[in-house]
Design a protein around this motif. Structure first.
Motif, short mmCIF file in Angstrom:
data_model
loop_
_atom_site.label_atom_id
_atom_site.label_comp_id
_atom_site.label_asym_id
_atom_site.label_seq_id
_atom_site.Cartn_x
_atom_site.Cartn_y
_atom_site.Cartn_z
N PHE A 1 25.86 -26.50 81.81
CA PHE A 1 24.93 -27.22 82.68
C PHE A 1 25.08 -26.71 84.10
N GLU A 2 23.96 -26.45 84.75
CA GLU A 2 24.00 -26.02 86.15
C GLU A 2 23.30 -27.07 87.01
N PRO A 3 24.10 -27.92 87.69
CA PRO A 3 23.52 -28.97 88.51
C PRO A 3 22.96 -28.45 89.84
N LEU A 4 23.40 -27.27 90.29
CA LEU A 4 22.96 -26.75 91.59
C LEU A 4 21.73 -25.86 91.45
N ASN A 5 20.79 -26.35 90.71
CA ASN A 5 19.49 -25.70 90.54
C ASN A 5 18.46 -26.81 90.64
N PHE A 6 17.27 -26.47 91.06
CA PHE A 6 16.22 -27.48 91.09
C PHE A 6 15.07 -27.04 90.20
N PRO A 7 14.80 -27.80 89.12
CA PRO A 7 15.62 -28.92 88.64
C PRO A 7 16.91 -28.41 88.00
N PRO A 8 17.89 -29.30 87.82
CA PRO A 8 19.12 -28.89 87.13
C PRO A 8 18.77 -28.32 85.75
N ALA A 9 19.58 -27.37 85.29
CA ALA A 9 19.22 -26.65 84.07
C ALA A 9 20.36 -26.61 83.06
N PHE A 10 19.98 -26.61 81.79
CA PHE A 10 20.92 -26.40 80.70
C PHE A 10 20.88 -24.92 80.37
N VAL A 11 22.05 -24.33 80.17
CA VAL A 11 22.16 -22.91 79.85
C VAL A 11 22.72 -22.78 78.44
N TYR A 12 21.97 -22.11 77.60
CA TYR A 12 22.39 -21.86 76.23
C TYR A 12 22.93 -20.43 76.14
N THR B 1 15.84 -30.12 74.43
CA THR B 1 14.93 -30.14 73.29
C THR B 1 14.86 -28.81 72.52
N TYR B 2 15.31 -27.73 73.11
CA TYR B 2 15.18 -26.43 72.44
C TYR B 2 16.42 -26.03 71.64
N PHE B 3 17.44 -26.85 71.65
CA PHE B 3 18.68 -26.52 70.95
C PHE B 3 18.44 -26.27 69.45
N LYS B 4 17.67 -27.15 68.82
CA LYS B 4 17.42 -27.04 67.38
C LYS B 4 16.72 -25.71 67.05
N PHE C 1 22.53 -13.94 73.84
CA PHE C 1 21.19 -14.30 74.27
C PHE C 1 21.36 -15.52 75.16
N MET C 2 21.07 -15.36 76.44
CA MET C 2 21.21 -16.44 77.41
C MET C 2 19.83 -17.00 77.74
N GLN C 3 19.70 -18.32 77.64
CA GLN C 3 18.43 -18.98 77.89
C GLN C 3 18.70 -20.24 78.69
N TYR C 4 17.89 -20.49 79.73
CA TYR C 4 18.02 -21.79 80.38
C TYR C 4 16.75 -22.60 80.14
N GLN C 5 16.93 -23.89 80.09
CA GLN C 5 15.84 -24.85 79.91
C GLN C 5 16.18 -26.08 80.75
N TYR C 6 15.18 -26.90 80.98
CA TYR C 6 15.40 -28.09 81.78
C TYR C 6 15.68 -29.33 80.94
N ILE D 1 18.85 -11.86 78.68
CA ILE D 1 18.81 -12.99 79.61
C ILE D 1 17.37 -13.47 79.64
N SER D 2 17.14 -14.72 79.29
CA SER D 2 15.76 -15.21 79.20
C SER D 2 15.50 -16.39 80.12
N SER D 3 14.41 -16.25 80.87
CA SER D 3 13.90 -17.34 81.70
C SER D 3 12.55 -17.80 81.18
N LEU D 4 12.23 -17.43 79.94
CA LEU D 4 10.94 -17.80 79.37
C LEU D 4 10.84 -19.33 79.21
N PRO D 5 9.69 -19.89 79.53
CA PRO D 5 9.50 -21.34 79.38
C PRO D 5 9.13 -21.68 77.94
#
Length: 185
Positions: A170-181, A153-156, A145-150, A115-119
């Motif tokens: 997609f998680e809209p109930l986060n600030f800012p909303p986040a994409f989860v890979y 751009t990191y998909f590639k 491998f779970m990663q979220y980004q805002y 689980i990754s929260s790395l920027p």
């Protein structure tokens, strides 16, 4: 001082490594781990555990013999993680680049889930590539491998390492909303 305010103050001081000024919401934390079968999971690794929002959600789900290994380079967040008293939790104050050697020191040859929260968008390209490649190497077959980004751009970059399968949420109930890979090996 509230956890959110404490996180904000620490994140502003270390924006180059934290990548955000707000902690993950409980909604994002739950989405990050929702697809994990904890009954069959022995080792979970969390990269960039921050103040432990996702860590605490993982610990609620782990079966009694499983282990959670957290990597956190920010000294203050590391100290916060050490306050979480759980015998299944191992907290390391070191870079995710050392995932392979640190797991080996702990006697683990692989992780079932990472689980990754790395920027990643602000981490230098050579370092982020190394982290992703080492994470892939230690990930068990069929592991995630779970990663979220805002942004998207990191998909590639992720698809170069995790070419088998990547699912996007997609998680809209986060600030800012986040994409989860969700990358599956």
């Amino acid at each position: 001082m509230t956890n959110r305010l404490k996180f904000f103050k620490e994140a502003v001081k270390s924006l180059k490594t934290s990548g955000t000024v707000t902690p993950s919401s409980r909604f994002l934390a739950k989405r990050m781990i929702a697809k994990i079968d904890f009954a069959t999971t022995d080792v979970v690794v969390e990269l960039g555990a921050g103040n432990g929002v996702i860590t605490k959600q993982i610990l609620k789900k782990l079966h009694p013999k499983a282990t959670l290994v957290c990597f956190e380079i920010n000294d203050n967040f590391y100290k916060d993680l050490l306050k979480i008293k759980n015998k299944q939790l191992v907290v390391l104050n070191t870079s995710a680049e050392k995932i392979e050697e640190e797991l080996a020191k702990l006697g683990f040859s692989e992780a079932n889930h990472i689980i990754s929260s790395l920027p990643f968008t602000i981490i230098p390209d050579a370092i982020s590539t190394e982290i992703l490649e080492k994470a892939y190497k230690v990930l068990a077959s069929k592991g995630t491998f779970m990663q979220y980004q805002y942004s998207l751009t990191y998909f590639k970059k992720l698809s170069k390492v995790f070419s088998e399968e990547i699912k996007l949420e997609f998680e809209p109930l986060n600030f800012p909303p986040a994409f989860v890979y969700r990358c599956i090996k």
